[in-house]
Design a protein around this motif. Structure first.
Motif, PDB file in Angstrom:
ATOM      1  N   VAL A 173       0.836  -1.193  -0.088  1.00 39.26           N
ATOM      2  CA  VAL A 173      -0.193   0.090   0.089  1.00 39.26           C
ATOM      3  C   VAL A 173       0.875   1.362   0.208  1.00 39.26           C
ATOM      4  CG1 VAL A 173      -1.738   1.485   1.186  1.00 39.26           C
ATOM      5  CG2 VAL A 173      -1.967  -1.058   1.193  1.00 39.26           C
ATOM      6  N   VAL A 174       0.664   2.369  -0.955  1.00 39.07           N
ATOM      7  CA  VAL A 174       1.534   3.450  -1.025  1.00 39.07           C
ATOM      8  C   VAL A 174       0.515   4.617  -0.685  1.00 39.07           C
ATOM      9  CG1 VAL A 174       2.622   4.733  -2.636  1.00 39.07           C
ATOM     10  CG2 VAL A 174       2.890   2.394  -2.767  1.00 39.07           C
ATOM     11  N   ALA A 183       2.635   6.253 -16.017  1.00 37.45           N
ATOM     12  CA  ALA A 183       3.632   6.208 -17.160  1.00 37.45           C
ATOM     13  C   ALA A 183       5.318   6.044 -16.437  1.00 37.45           C
ATOM     14  CB  ALA A 183       3.446   7.563 -17.950  1.00 37.45           C
ATOM     15  N   LYS A 184       5.433   6.468 -15.516  1.00 33.65           N
ATOM     16  CA  LYS A 184       6.720   6.226 -14.905  1.00 33.65           C
ATOM     17  C   LYS A 184       6.851   5.244 -14.413  1.00 33.65           C
ATOM     18  CE  LYS A 184       7.553  11.352 -14.362  1.00 33.65           C
ATOM     19  NZ  LYS A 184       7.855  12.465 -13.278  1.00 33.65           N
ATOM     20  N   ALA A 185       5.865   4.483 -13.723  1.00 33.43           N
ATOM     21  CA  ALA A 185       5.852   3.231 -12.856  1.00 33.43           C
ATOM     22  C   ALA A 185       5.667   2.007 -13.837  1.00 33.43           C
ATOM     23  CB  ALA A 185       4.851   3.572 -11.729  1.00 33.43           C
ATOM     24  N   GLY A 212      11.351  -4.252  -7.567  1.00 25.11           N
ATOM     25  CA  GLY A 212      12.778  -4.512  -8.022  1.00 25.11           C
ATOM     26  C   GLY A 212      13.372  -3.677  -9.211  1.00 25.11           C
ATOM     27  N   GLY A 213      12.723  -2.435  -8.997  1.00 21.84           N
ATOM     28  CA  GLY A 213      12.952  -1.711 -10.143  1.00 21.84           C
ATOM     29  C   GLY A 213      12.289  -1.813 -11.415  1.00 21.84           C
ATOM     30  N   ARG A 214      11.602  -2.884 -11.789  1.00 18.90           N
ATOM     31  CA  ARG A 214      10.756  -3.428 -12.819  1.00 18.90           C
ATOM     32  C   ARG A 214       9.669  -2.565 -13.419  1.00 18.90           C
ATOM     33  NH1 ARG A 214       6.963  -6.889 -14.765  1.00 18.90           N
ATOM     34  NH2 ARG A 214       7.674  -7.790 -16.894  1.00 18.90           N
ATOM     35  N   GLY A 215       8.691  -2.146 -12.284  1.00 17.88           N
ATOM     36  CA  GLY A 215       7.644  -1.692 -12.576  1.00 17.88           C
ATOM     37  C   GLY A 215       6.432  -2.445 -12.521  1.00 17.88           C
ATOM     38  N   ALA A 216       5.195  -1.837 -12.603  1.00 18.39           N
ATOM     39  CA  ALA A 216       4.002  -2.650 -12.564  1.00 18.39           C
ATOM     40  C   ALA A 216       3.667  -3.135 -14.159  1.00 18.39           C
ATOM     41  CB  ALA A 216       2.786  -2.028 -12.113  1.00 18.39           C
ATOM     42  N   ASP A 217       3.364  -4.343 -14.156  1.00 20.64           N
ATOM     43  CA  ASP A 217       2.792  -5.147 -15.197  1.00 20.64           C
ATOM     44  C   ASP A 217       1.623  -4.192 -15.806  1.00 20.64           C
ATOM     45  OD1 ASP A 217       4.936  -7.119 -15.543  1.00 20.64           O
ATOM     46  OD2 ASP A 217       4.099  -7.779 -13.842  1.00 20.64           O
ATOM     47  N   ASP A 237       6.379   8.979  -2.271  1.00 24.41           N
ATOM     48  CA  ASP A 237       6.797   8.849  -3.636  1.00 24.41           C
ATOM     49  C   ASP A 237       6.071   8.003  -4.393  1.00 24.41           C
ATOM     50  OD1 ASP A 237       8.161   8.863  -6.210  1.00 24.41           O
ATOM     51  OD2 ASP A 237       9.225  10.636  -5.815  1.00 24.41           O
ATOM     52  N   VAL A 238       5.001   8.133  -5.074  1.00 29.43           N
ATOM     53  CA  VAL A 238       4.590   6.800  -5.832  1.00 29.43           C
ATOM     54  C   VAL A 238       5.304   6.017  -6.584  1.00 29.43           C
ATOM     55  CG1 VAL A 238       2.479   6.086  -7.202  1.00 29.43           C
ATOM     56  CG2 VAL A 238       2.127   7.848  -5.405  1.00 29.43           C
ATOM     57  N   VAL A 239       5.992   6.708  -7.404  1.00 34.81           N
ATOM     58  CA  VAL A 239       6.858   6.112  -8.497  1.00 34.81           C
ATOM     59  C   VAL A 239       7.970   5.325  -7.800  1.00 34.81           C
ATOM     60  CG1 VAL A 239       8.388   6.355 -10.428  1.00 34.81           C
ATOM     61  CG2 VAL A 239       6.143   7.613 -10.255  1.00 34.81           C
ATOM     62  N   ALA A 240       8.876   5.909  -6.829  1.00 38.49           N
ATOM     63  CA  ALA A 240       9.811   5.360  -6.114  1.00 38.49           C
ATOM     64  C   ALA A 240       9.355   4.222  -5.355  1.00 38.49           C
ATOM     65  CB  ALA A 240      10.454   6.420  -5.056  1.00 38.49           C
ATOM     66  N   ALA A 241       8.032   4.418  -4.681  1.00 36.46           N
ATOM     67  CA  ALA A 241       7.646   3.195  -3.730  1.00 36.46           C
ATOM     68  C   ALA A 241       7.306   1.734  -4.880  1.00 36.46           C
ATOM     69  CB  ALA A 241       6.435   3.669  -3.133  1.00 36.46           C
ATOM     70  N   VAL A 242       6.906   2.148  -5.905  1.00 32.74           N
ATOM     71  CA  VAL A 242       6.398   1.291  -6.753  1.00 32.74           C
ATOM     72  C   VAL A 242       7.895   0.344  -7.559  1.00 32.74           C
ATOM     73  CG1 VAL A 242       5.480   0.438  -9.319  1.00 32.74           C
ATOM     74  CG2 VAL A 242       4.217   1.879  -7.607  1.00 32.74           C
TER      75      VAL A 242
END
Length: 325
Positions: A181-182, A218-220, A198-203, A188-193
């Motif tokens: 949960v963020v 778009a960033k995450a 592991g740096g990959r982002g959300a599918d 920071d939403v993007v940093a938390a995701v």
């Protein structure tokens, strides 16, 4: 009968008026339903303001999602035929579009299974092709639309990251089953995701908010990820940078669930069967945070418009002062 009516456009709490009116008369192909429960949706507020793509003639009764009862006693789910919406003792609906209310859910829960869960199912499965093991990011995860996507994502075997605004909504998101949960107000939403993946982002990103949330999406989003655009609760419609989508290899998918009712209604029926099965085995259960009597409908719509509610707020005409009549 009693019904809320809008005679002029504006904020729901100011323009909705409770009145004694005649029961609506069904037109060709329509059926009269006794309203057992009507859920409040953000489009109800937009219609009051004249900002929704559907603009019923004045005066109209809001309420786009109900659990109703037919004259022969069947409990059904329906989208009322405007201008005779669900915030009333009786509403009209297309007789061919009625869906059986699942036995596993009470009236308020059954009504809440329709728009939000159909939207979530079509968005995650039909449009985004969410697969087990993938990571799903849901904006406004404690809201009516977001909470449905969270449950459907978990039922599909995804890892779910929920974005919320405030500690109270964060607690609700955790109870819904979010793995991460963020709180956008504190993090920071993007940093938390990125940290959670592991740096990959959300599918897959499920976005009913738009505005700043879309910029975060778009960033995450991951390589070959999919952003599902569901709505613009923030009030701001973003302008996607298509060069960014090209460089990062992600898809931007629009979802207007209502179109399926006219373009391919059999898919709506199929979706309802899938949702009924999930509800029967307890994999999904609509979060109804409040149940209010008919007299409280205008206040409820205004609170949803103001973004201070969680899950769904249900209007039950049979309630009197908070107790069953």
């Amino acid at each position: 009968m009693q019904a809320w009516q809008v005679h002029e456009l504006g904020e729901p709490g100011e323009v909705m008026r409770l009145a004694d009116v005649a029961r609506p008369t069904p037109g060709e192909g329509q059926i009269l339903l006794k309203v057992r429960a009507a859920n409040v949706n953000f489009p109800d507020a937009l219609m009051c303001r004249g900002q929704y793509q559907v603009r019923p003639p004045l005066p109209f009764t809001p309420g786009v999602e109900i659990c109703g009862e037919t004259e022969d006693g069947r409990r059904v789910i329906a989208n009322p035929a405007l201008p005779h919406g669900g915030f009333a003792e009786y509403a009209l609906a297309d007789a061919r579009a009625l869906l059986p209310a699942p036995d596993a859910l009470d009236d308020a829960e059954a009504a809440a299974l329709h728009i939000g869960y159909q939207t979530g199912w079509f968005g995650l499965h039909r449009r985004a092709g969410l697969e087990a093991g993938e990571t799903l990011l849901v904006h406004a995860a404690a809201g009516g639309v977001g909470s449905a996507a969270v449950q459907l994502g978990k039922a599909a075997g995804a890892t779910v990251i929920g974005v919320v605004g405030g500690a109270g909504k964060a607690a609700v998101a955790r109870e819904l089953g979010c793995d991460v949960v963020v709180d956008r107000r504190e993090q920071d939403v993007v940093a938390a995701v990125k940290e959670a993946t592991g740096g990959r982002g959300a599918d897959v990103v499920y976005d009913p908010v738009g505005g700043p949330a879309y910029a975060q999406s778009a960033k995450a989003v991951a390589f070959e990820g999919r952003i599902v655009v569901v709505g613009f609760a923030s009030g701001t419609i973003p302008s996607p940078a298509l060069n960014h989508a090209l460089v990062k290899n992600y898809s931007i998918l629009g979802l207007h669930w209502g179109l399926y009712n006219t373009k391919n209604p059999k898919l709506v029926q199929h979706c309802h069967e899938q949702l009924t099965e999930l509800a029967a085995r307890g994999a999904i259960k609509p979060l109804v945070s409040e149940r209010v009597p008919l007299a409280g409908a205008a206040t409820a719509v205004q609170r949803v418009a103001d973004g201070v509610t969680t899950g769904r707020v249900a209007v039950l005409p049979a309630l009197q002062n908070g107790a069953a009549a």
